[in-house]
Design a protein around this motif. Structure first.
Motif, PDB file in Angstrom:
ATOM      1  N   GLU A  22       0.823  -1.197   0.000  1.00  0.00           N
ATOM      2  CA  GLU A  22       0.000   0.000   0.000  1.00  0.00           C
ATOM      3  C   GLU A  22       0.867   1.261   0.000  1.00  0.00           C
ATOM      4  O   GLU A  22       2.032   1.228   0.396  1.00  0.00           O
ATOM      5  N   TYR A  23       0.269   2.368  -0.450  1.00  0.00           N
ATOM      6  CA  TYR A  23       0.965   3.652  -0.429  1.00  0.00           C
ATOM      7  C   TYR A  23      -0.055   4.738  -0.140  1.00  0.00           C
ATOM      8  O   TYR A  23      -1.254   4.579  -0.367  1.00  0.00           O
ATOM      9  N   THR A  83       0.654   8.385  -0.935  1.00  0.00           N
ATOM     10  CA  THR A  83       0.740   9.436  -1.936  1.00  0.00           C
ATOM     11  C   THR A  83       1.593   8.957  -3.111  1.00  0.00           C
ATOM     12  O   THR A  83       2.262   7.930  -3.025  1.00  0.00           O
ATOM     13  N   GLN A  84       1.594   9.736  -4.179  1.00  0.00           N
ATOM     14  CA  GLN A  84       2.437   9.405  -5.324  1.00  0.00           C
ATOM     15  C   GLN A  84       3.914   9.397  -4.911  1.00  0.00           C
ATOM     16  O   GLN A  84       4.686   8.541  -5.358  1.00  0.00           O
ATOM     17  N   ALA A  93       4.566   6.184  -3.029  1.00  0.00           N
ATOM     18  CA  ALA A  93       4.646   5.052  -3.959  1.00  0.00           C
ATOM     19  C   ALA A  93       6.003   5.022  -4.651  1.00  0.00           C
ATOM     20  O   ALA A  93       6.635   3.960  -4.790  1.00  0.00           O
ATOM     21  N   ILE A 106       6.693   1.467  -6.122  1.00  0.00           N
ATOM     22  CA  ILE A 106       5.388   1.073  -6.660  1.00  0.00           C
ATOM     23  C   ILE A 106       5.064   1.960  -7.868  1.00  0.00           C
ATOM     24  O   ILE A 106       5.084   3.186  -7.767  1.00  0.00           O
ATOM     25  N   THR A 119       2.470   3.549 -10.108  1.00  0.00           N
ATOM     26  CA  THR A 119       1.036   3.851 -10.099  1.00  0.00           C
ATOM     27  C   THR A 119       0.547   4.080 -11.528  1.00  0.00           C
ATOM     28  O   THR A 119       1.350   4.361 -12.434  1.00  0.00           O
ATOM     29  N   PRO A 120      -0.761   3.984 -11.749  1.00  0.00           N
ATOM     30  CA  PRO A 120      -1.300   4.299 -13.079  1.00  0.00           C
ATOM     31  C   PRO A 120      -0.945   5.713 -13.528  1.00  0.00           C
ATOM     32  O   PRO A 120      -0.691   5.959 -14.713  1.00  0.00           O
ATOM     33  N   GLN A 121      -0.902   6.653 -12.580  1.00  0.00           N
ATOM     34  CA  GLN A 121      -0.562   8.039 -12.923  1.00  0.00           C
ATOM     35  C   GLN A 121       0.890   8.134 -13.398  1.00  0.00           C
ATOM     36  O   GLN A 121       1.205   8.877 -14.330  1.00  0.00           O
ATOM     37  N   LYS A 150      -6.983  11.615  -4.927  1.00  0.00           N
ATOM     38  CA  LYS A 150      -7.623  10.304  -5.033  1.00  0.00           C
ATOM     39  C   LYS A 150      -9.081  10.408  -5.473  1.00  0.00           C
ATOM     40  O   LYS A 150      -9.641   9.434  -6.008  1.00  0.00           O
ATOM     41  N   ASP A 158      -3.820  12.613  -0.924  1.00  0.00           N
ATOM     42  CA  ASP A 158      -2.755  12.736  -1.928  1.00  0.00           C
ATOM     43  C   ASP A 158      -2.908  14.032  -2.708  1.00  0.00           C
ATOM     44  O   ASP A 158      -2.996  14.052  -3.942  1.00  0.00           O
TER      45      ASP A 158
END
Length: 434
Positions: free
Chosen positions: A2-3, A5-6, A9, A14, A16-18, A48, A219
């Motif tokens: 889990e994370y 914030t960007q 991550a 991790i 992220t899709p972003q 989010k 976030d």
């Protein structure tokens, strides 16, 4: 894993899709993007709750981004004209829209904006506080200020401009005089007034960790506002501005400790010869955090044309290290901009951003110019229009004044250098008198 914030991550490895979206847009390895995000030199503002977002990166190695200011006020409180501006700004490919609404149905406008906008959305919550509570500024409590902040982030806002660095110590510097325009930041002036009347510290400076709690939960990127930005050439790079910038650098490190993304807001008005030095100073004092500038306007004597004065300064600033340009319209200092004013401001700022990207050697930036040059050399008018930053205006200009020969324009006619060079190099005859 889990994370929160960007940034969190990125630090945990991790993807992220972003991040995938931004890496694709910037044509870069996602691993390089994550490394810069982990350091804080690149941000991806992405609340989010903003489900329509098409993420953008801002910062080191990124294409220069553009922000458009919109919003309703007491004198212009109709939502629909502002929504028309929103749609036009999105059509013109603005990467960010700031809702500066300060009166009326601010939440309705904000929620509609977030719902339809793939661009990142920013706000200045203190603007909204006065109208929301319908009470005198000095009577708004610390809890009420933070309640408005929470409402904005719950609605899906991606970044918040909050003037956390204008503390009482810096406010004393302002009171000592020497400035021609005092504080011209609307948010900065409101907080200065609140502090003076209540003889209290800036609530967002004193309770900064409380603000970070909210940003981390949703976030939300913190855009640290420059309450002491210069409002004229005379006030640029003075003690007030620099002292606040030092404080913003300290607040940046505290935010990064909580994995909260940060960008720094900058001047204002500034002579051209000071711009490069200010960009370097910000990057040094704020540890490489992305820099977001309003202009800067390089002269104070061109009301009605400040989109030009700002574009000149913006090009120099972005070439020298600024990452994010806030547009300025011809109506700056004069009125709420119209739809046409907004378009003029966007195009002027887009020119500045692209010119800076070419100068910085951003990969692929010059390819666009080379394509236009090839179309001009071929006198391919349709391709020129297709490649133009604003396809509408050049097409209208050509249609308004038709030449005798399609392979020329009414400026030079058959004396067109491009036409004649093409003909002579192809072995064709050149006749200028028929």
């Amino acid at each position: 894993m889990e994370y929160t914030t960007q940034m969190d991550a990125a630090r945990k490895g991790i993807v992220t899709p972003q991040m995938e979206t931004v890496a694709r847009k910037e044509n870069m390895r996602v691993e390089d993007l994550m490394e810069r995000m982990a350091k804080g030199t690149v941000i991806i503002p992405a609340n989010k709750n903003h489900t329509s977002l098409d993420a953008e990166g801002v910062g080191e190695g990124m294409r220069t981004k553009l922000n458009v200011n919109l919003g309703i006020s007491k004198d212009c409180c109709d939502i629909e004209p502002e929504m028309d501006k929103v749609r036009a700004a999105l059509d013109l490919k603005a990467e960010a829209i700031m809702d500066l609404s300060c009166f009326g149905k601010t939440q309705e406008f904000r929620q509609r904006l977030v719902e339809i906008s793939p661009a990142m959305i920013g706000t200045v919550p203190i603007y909204d506080a006065v109208g929301f509570y319908d009470k005198n500024l000095q009577d708004i409590t610390v809890d009420e200020f933070f309640d408005v902040v929470r409402k904005h982030v719950q609605d899906g806002v991606d970044f918040l401009t909050i003037h956390c660095g204008l503390n009482r110590h810096t406010a004393d510097k302002v009171k000592q005089g020497g400035r021609l325009t005092n504080i011209v930041s609307r948010g900065g002036s409101l907080l200065f007034t609140w502090m003076e009347i209540n003889q209290a510290e800036n609530p967002f400076y004193e309770h900064y960790d409380r603000l970070l709690d909210i940003c981390e939960e949703y976030d939300v990127t913190l855009s640290l506002g420059d309450g002491c930005r210069p409002g004229c050439l005379h006030d640029a790079t003075d003690a007030c501005q620099v002292e606040e910038l030092i404080t913003l650098g300290e607040l940046t490190k505290r935010a990064w400790e909580r994995n909260v993304q940060v960008m720094i807001e900058g001047p204002g008005h500034m002579a051209m010869n000071e711009i490069a030095g200010n960009m370097m100073m910000e990057k040094r004092l704020c540890h490489g955090a992305p820099f977001y500038v309003l202009g800067p306007l390089v002269t104070d004597v061109a009301p009605g044309y400040d989109h030009i004065t700002a574009a000149i300064g913006g090009a120099i600033a972005a070439m020298s290290g600024a990452d994010f340009l806030c547009y300025v319209t011809p109506a700056e200092h004069l009125r709420l901009p119209t739809l046409d004013d907004m378009k003029e401001g966007i195009i002027a700022t887009r020119i500045a951003a692209h010119a800076a990207d070419v100068a910085k050697g951003y990969p692929g930036a010059r390819d666009w110019d080379d394509s236009m040059s090839k179309a001009r050399a071929a006198l391919d008018w349709e391709e020129m229009f297709n490649l133009a930053m604003d396809p509408v205006k050049p097409r209208e200009y050509r249609e308004s004044s038709k030449p005798e020969h399609e392979d020329s324009c009414t400026m030079c006619g058959k004396m067109c250098a491009v036409r004649n060079m093409n003909r002579v190099l192809e072995g064709k005859d050149i006749q200028l008198d028929d």
